[in-house]
Write a protein that holds these residues in place. Structure first.
Motif, PDB file in Angstrom:
ATOM      1  N   GLU A 229      54.162  65.477  -0.711  1.00 25.39           N
ATOM      2  CA  GLU A 229      55.014  66.767  -0.364  1.00 25.39           C
ATOM      3  C   GLU A 229      56.528  66.367   1.175  1.00 25.39           C
ATOM      4  OE1 GLU A 229      54.952  71.229   1.328  1.00 25.39           O
ATOM      5  OE2 GLU A 229      53.589  69.740   1.897  1.00 25.39           O
ATOM      6  N   GLY A 230      57.015  65.901   0.767  1.00 27.00           N
ATOM      7  CA  GLY A 230      58.851  65.728   1.136  1.00 27.00           C
ATOM      8  C   GLY A 230      59.386  64.588   0.766  1.00 27.00           C
TER       9      GLY A 230
ATOM     10  N   GLY B 122      55.811  71.029  -1.878  1.00 28.55           N
ATOM     11  CA  GLY B 122      54.103  71.742  -2.485  1.00 28.55           C
ATOM     12  C   GLY B 122      53.215  70.586  -1.959  1.00 28.55           C
ATOM     13  N   THR B 123      52.034  70.691  -2.269  1.00 28.31           N
ATOM     14  CA  THR B 123      50.593  69.900  -2.008  1.00 28.31           C
ATOM     15  C   THR B 123      49.046  70.347  -2.552  1.00 28.31           C
ATOM     16  OG1 THR B 123      50.680  69.283   0.144  1.00 28.31           O
ATOM     17  CG2 THR B 123      48.851  68.700  -0.502  1.00 28.31           C
TER      18      THR B 123
ATOM     19  N   GLY C 290      56.003  70.280  -6.640  1.00 29.12           N
ATOM     20  CA  GLY C 290      56.805  71.057  -6.853  1.00 29.12           C
ATOM     21  C   GLY C 290      57.860  70.344  -7.422  1.00 29.12           C
ATOM     22  N   PHE C 291      58.929  70.928  -7.944  1.00 28.92           N
ATOM     23  CA  PHE C 291      60.007  69.896  -8.210  1.00 28.92           C
ATOM     24  C   PHE C 291      61.448  70.996  -7.999  1.00 28.92           C
ATOM     25  CE2 PHE C 291      57.181  67.148  -9.869  1.00 28.92           C
ATOM     26  CZ  PHE C 291      57.325  66.124  -9.577  1.00 28.92           C
ATOM     27  N   LEU C 292      62.441  70.175  -6.636  1.00 33.61           N
ATOM     28  CA  LEU C 292      63.702  71.388  -6.742  1.00 33.61           C
ATOM     29  C   LEU C 292      64.687  70.254  -6.601  1.00 33.61           C
ATOM     30  CD1 LEU C 292      65.217  73.437  -5.220  1.00 33.61           C
ATOM     31  CD2 LEU C 292      64.910  72.421  -2.935  1.00 33.61           C
ATOM     32  N   LEU C 293      65.999  70.505  -7.575  1.00 31.60           N
ATOM     33  CA  LEU C 293      66.423  69.954  -8.818  1.00 31.60           C
ATOM     34  C   LEU C 293      67.842  70.312  -8.027  1.00 31.60           C
ATOM     35  CD1 LEU C 293      64.315  69.195  -9.913  1.00 31.60           C
ATOM     36  CD2 LEU C 293      65.862  68.868 -11.940  1.00 31.60           C
ATOM     37  N   ASP C 294      68.550  69.597  -7.550  1.00 31.56           N
ATOM     38  CA  ASP C 294      69.635  69.794  -6.905  1.00 31.56           C
ATOM     39  C   ASP C 294      69.881  71.174  -6.021  1.00 31.56           C
ATOM     40  OD1 ASP C 294      70.687  67.536  -8.577  1.00 31.56           O
ATOM     41  OD2 ASP C 294      72.330  68.362 -10.363  1.00 31.56           O
ATOM     42  N   GLU C 295      68.782  71.303  -5.224  1.00 29.29           N
ATOM     43  CA  GLU C 295      69.115  72.361  -4.076  1.00 29.29           C
ATOM     44  C   GLU C 295      69.276  73.778  -5.203  1.00 29.29           C
ATOM     45  OE1 GLU C 295      70.823  71.758  -0.548  1.00 29.29           O
ATOM     46  OE2 GLU C 295      69.601  70.553  -0.274  1.00 29.29           O
ATOM     47  N   ALA C 296      69.658  73.971  -6.451  1.00 26.20           N
ATOM     48  CA  ALA C 296      68.989  74.470  -7.563  1.00 26.20           C
ATOM     49  C   ALA C 296      67.835  75.540  -8.141  1.00 26.20           C
ATOM     50  CB  ALA C 296      70.266  74.529  -8.019  1.00 26.20           C
TER      51      ALA C 296
END
Length: 218
Positions: free
Chosen positions: A88-89, A103-104, A120-126
């Motif tokens: 995370e981070g 997430g952890t 979890g994975f956030l791609l391109d803030e989208a």
């Protein structure tokens, strides 16, 4: 971004002729990794991670890179710098996508069942793929990939989760154990016939694709 649904929890994301795959596990079609430059794995459970598939893919494609949590990275020993453990981070670039790790832990199945790590994975803030957790991103997202069925979730939780994340649209994932009745039941509660989440709900057939981003101007 262009999203294609594969088996269960796996999706392939494309942008500018580059490909990234998330969670190619034991229920995933074998062609999901065709042409991929990067793989992201949320956690170690078989339906999200297949050591055999990833070792074969890295053998066939020397340029393929993998980002995942430490437990999965340990099982992919011998691949050296091609596997990166993240938590995370963390933030990095993979196949041209800006990726943030959120997430952890995996969601609780039962107090007597040990929890495993889950990122979890956030791609391109989208686009956000939470794995098997209901992690809430700290930014607004266009598209939430929602794990609609598992031994750890209830539909009521999912409705509240979508309301809290407040995406423009929701795409169902983690649905490989549902029969047609279950698919219709969950879709009814999360879609227009339910109490309302504020987001468009859709379930893509395997191999179907959609565009991720702002709705076109009409």
């Amino acid at each position: 971004m262009h999203l294609t649904k594969f088996g269960h929890a796996c999706v392939r994301i494309e942008k500018n002729d580059r490909r990234l795959v998330i969670d190619p596990g034991g229920l995933t079609e074998p062609d999901a990794l065709d042409g991929a430059e990067a793989v992201l794995v949320t956690h170690e459970h078989f339906d999200h991670f297949s050591e055999e598939v990833l070792r074969r893919a890295t053998s066939e494609n020397p340029a393929l890179r993998i980002w995942t949590d430490s437990a999965v990275a340990d099982r992919l020993d011998g691949l050296g710098g091609r596997v990166t453990a993240v938590g995370e981070g963390a933030a990095f670039t993979a196949a041209g996508f800006d990726v943030a790790v959120l997430g952890t832990w995996h969601a609780v199945i039962h107090p007597d069942i040990p929890r495993v790590g889950n990122v979890g994975f956030l791609l391109d803030e989208a686009l956000f793929h939470p794995g098997d957790a209901l992690t809430v991103p700290d930014v607004a997202v266009d598209t939430l990939l929602l794990p609609v069925h598992g031994p750890w979730s209830a539909t009521g939780q999912l409705i509240d989760y979508v309301r809290e994340v407040a995406p423009r649209q929701v795409c169902a994932i983690h649905d490989g154990a549902l029969n047609d009745v279950g698919v219709s039941m969950v879709g009814g509660f999360l879609g227009d016939n339910g109490p309302g989440t504020g987001a468009r709900y859709r379930r893509l057939p395997v191999g179907a694709s959609i565009e991720i981003g702002p709705e076109p101007v009409r």
